[in-house]
Each structure stands twice: as C-alpha cells, then as structure tokens.
Design an enzyme around this catalytic site. Structure first.
Site, PDB file in Angstrom:
ATOM      1  N   ASP A  67    -128.537  43.393 -32.521  1.00  0.00           N
ATOM      2  CA  ASP A  67    -127.834  42.342 -31.792  1.00  0.00           C
ATOM      3  C   ASP A  67    -128.208  42.334 -30.314  1.00  0.00           C
ATOM      4  O   ASP A  67    -128.910  43.222 -29.819  1.00  0.00           O
ATOM      5  CB  ASP A  67    -126.318  42.522 -31.941  1.00  0.00           C
ATOM      6  CG  ASP A  67    -125.874  43.990 -31.837  1.00  0.00           C
ATOM      7  OD1 ASP A  67    -126.521  44.753 -31.107  1.00  0.00           O
ATOM      8  OD2 ASP A  67    -124.880  44.355 -32.485  1.00  0.00           O
ATOM      9  N   ASN A 136    -112.535  48.448 -35.079  1.00  0.00           N
ATOM     10  CA  ASN A 136    -112.000  47.426 -35.993  1.00  0.00           C
ATOM     11  C   ASN A 136    -112.874  47.248 -37.238  1.00  0.00           C
ATOM     12  O   ASN A 136    -112.646  46.338 -38.033  1.00  0.00           O
ATOM     13  CB  ASN A 136    -111.830  46.090 -35.277  1.00  0.00           C
ATOM     14  CG  ASN A 136    -113.154  45.476 -34.823  1.00  0.00           C
ATOM     15  OD1 ASN A 136    -114.213  46.090 -34.971  1.00  0.00           O
ATOM     16  ND2 ASN A 136    -113.096  44.283 -34.264  1.00  0.00           N
ATOM     17  N   HIS A 138    -116.238  46.658 -37.249  1.00  0.00           N
ATOM     18  CA  HIS A 138    -117.419  45.790 -37.158  1.00  0.00           C
ATOM     19  C   HIS A 138    -118.702  46.624 -37.193  1.00  0.00           C
ATOM     20  O   HIS A 138    -118.725  47.776 -36.768  1.00  0.00           O
ATOM     21  CB  HIS A 138    -117.370  44.877 -35.923  1.00  0.00           C
ATOM     22  CG  HIS A 138    -117.653  45.544 -34.615  1.00  0.00           C
ATOM     23  ND1 HIS A 138    -116.777  45.511 -33.555  1.00  0.00           N
ATOM     24  CD2 HIS A 138    -118.732  46.237 -34.157  1.00  0.00           C
ATOM     25  CE1 HIS A 138    -117.296  46.140 -32.529  1.00  0.00           C
ATOM     26  NE2 HIS A 138    -118.479  46.602 -32.868  1.00  0.00           N
ATOM     27  N   GLU A 143    -117.778  40.640 -36.838  1.00  0.00           N
ATOM     28  CA  GLU A 143    -116.375  40.923 -36.600  1.00  0.00           C
ATOM     29  C   GLU A 143    -115.536  40.649 -37.858  1.00  0.00           C
ATOM     30  O   GLU A 143    -115.933  39.859 -38.722  1.00  0.00           O
ATOM     31  CB  GLU A 143    -115.855  40.058 -35.450  1.00  0.00           C
ATOM     32  CG  GLU A 143    -116.576  40.274 -34.126  1.00  0.00           C
ATOM     33  CD  GLU A 143    -116.164  41.545 -33.403  1.00  0.00           C
ATOM     34  OE1 GLU A 143    -115.559  42.447 -34.039  1.00  0.00           O
ATOM     35  OE2 GLU A 143    -116.445  41.654 -32.203  1.00  0.00           O
TER      36      GLU A 143
END
Length: 239
Positions: A67, A136, A138, A143
């Site tokens: 990314d 979380n 990811h 996400e």
C-alpha cells in the site's frame, strides 16, 4: 496454518527473516510482498545483516508493497516508498527498478490501481507475502467492512487506523485519509503468507486466530482460507 510464538520481538524478527533468507538462497529471483509499519522493521534489519555478511544477494529479487498513502510522493518521510528505501532498499544490492510501491500522487487513482494489479499479475504474485496486522484486524489498508474489495483499490482509512498511524506524523491532522491498497484477493494469491504480530496491543486481535471463524469485519481472518500461512508473534501478542 502454522503458529510460531517467539520469546520476544528480536526472536520474532530473526525468525521472520530466516524464511526470507532461505527463500532467496533457494530462488535468487524470488518475488517478495512487503509490508511497512513498526513490526517488520526488525526483520528488515536482519535481512540487511544477512546481505552485509554475504549470505544473500538481492540483485535479482523483485518486490512489491501492500500500500501507499494517497497524497504523499516517494520523497515524503512518511511515504511507504521512503520507508522501504530507509529500512531495506538503500542498504542492499537490489535494483530499485524491480521494487514496486503504488504511486500515491497519481493523477488518475483508478488507473494507478489497475496498473498496479497488472504489475502483481506479471510478477505472478509473491513467493512470500509479509503482513502486519492492525489492532482492528486490517491487513494492508483493507479495513473492517461488510464487503471487501478483491483487487488493488482506493481505501478510505477508518478513525482507528488514522489514530494508530498519527504517531508517525507531527499531528493527527497530517495523516492521509485514504490509501491505495492491495485487496484481499491479491494478498491471497501469494504462495506463502507470513503474518507478524508484536506487543500487547495486538493481544486481543490475535485471539481471533484461535477459532475457525472468518469475518470481513476482521479482514486478517480471511488468511485462514489460504493453504500456506505462518503466523509469528511474540509472547506479548500471544498472551
């Protein structure tokens, strides 16, 4: 799925690096899928040591990254291109023309995503894909959501990720709100996935790997579908 619990972060880093070192020795023109963030930094340091000791060469290795922040060019200190240069590429004999990171300053983001996906396909995807994991769940910048996108795409960052990444910027307001990210489908095309988790902040999310469930609300859980996954975590993440 193999789970390896290391005593500490240094041991985790050395173990992760050993997989990459063994691969490069066996296949000098291997393709590496790379991740950024704090967790893989120790692994990169171990790879630099292996290169300096003459154990491996990166001259025929190809790499691609998961990314990049939208709005940051490769010279920005918080861009992932800059991170990779600083942590690894500037210290080994790799040809930077063979290292791929999405262009966060592309004028046509959709075209950039399509082009990046073509690069991945032309490389036949990674022999080893390194992943970190967010608190979380990811991976890359995929996400939690009801639906996940399979190929490379533009991903809006959720508040938890912006907050977590604000430590790298002068203020939370400076953290980009979007990124170009490989999708879950692209990640799962790697031949071997290695997920790294370190520290007590990852304790809760790593509990999810003790069951047989998957959920798009925990994107990392989808790697359970892959036939060749190694999870390496330190004792603090494994408690």
């Amino acid at each position: 799925m193999e789970i390896i619990v290391s005593k500490n972060y240094d041991e985790l880093s050395k173990k992760a690096a050993s997989f990459v070192i063994d691969l490069i020795k066996e296949k000098p023109d291997s393709v590496l899928g790379l991740a950024t963030g704090g967790t893989p930094e120790g692994m990169y340091a171990e790879l630099v040591k292996a290169y300096e000791a003459g154990k491996i060469s990166f001259k025929d290795v190809r790499t691609y990254n998961l990314d990049e922040y939208i709005g940051l060019d490769g010279n920005h200190e918080q861009s992932y291109r800059h991170f990779m240069n600083k942590q690894l590429f500037d210290h080994v004999d790799i040809d930077k023309n063979n290292t791929y990171v999405p262009n966060g300053k592309a004028e046509d983001l959709e075209a950039e995503c399509e082009n990046y996906e073509k690069i991945l396909k032309d490389l036949s995807y990674a022999d080893i894909q390194i992943l970190g994991i967010g608190t979380n769940g990811h991976i890359g910048f995929n996400e939690p959501a009801e639906e996940l996108i399979l190929p490379t795409h533009v991903e809006p960052l959720v508040e938890a990720t912006i907050e977590a990444n604000s430590r790298y910027f002068d203020s939370k307001d400076e953290v980009p709100k979007e990124a170009i990210s490989m999708g879950i489908g692209s990640i799962l095309k790697a031949k071997h996935i290695i997920l790294l988790a370190s520290g007590p902040s990852k304790n809760e999310i790593m509990k999810y790997f003790n069951n047989d469930k998957i959920s798009t609300n925990i994107p990392a859980s989808l790697i359970k579908l892959h036939p060749n996954v190694t999870i390496i975590m330190d004792e603090e993440a494994a408690k």
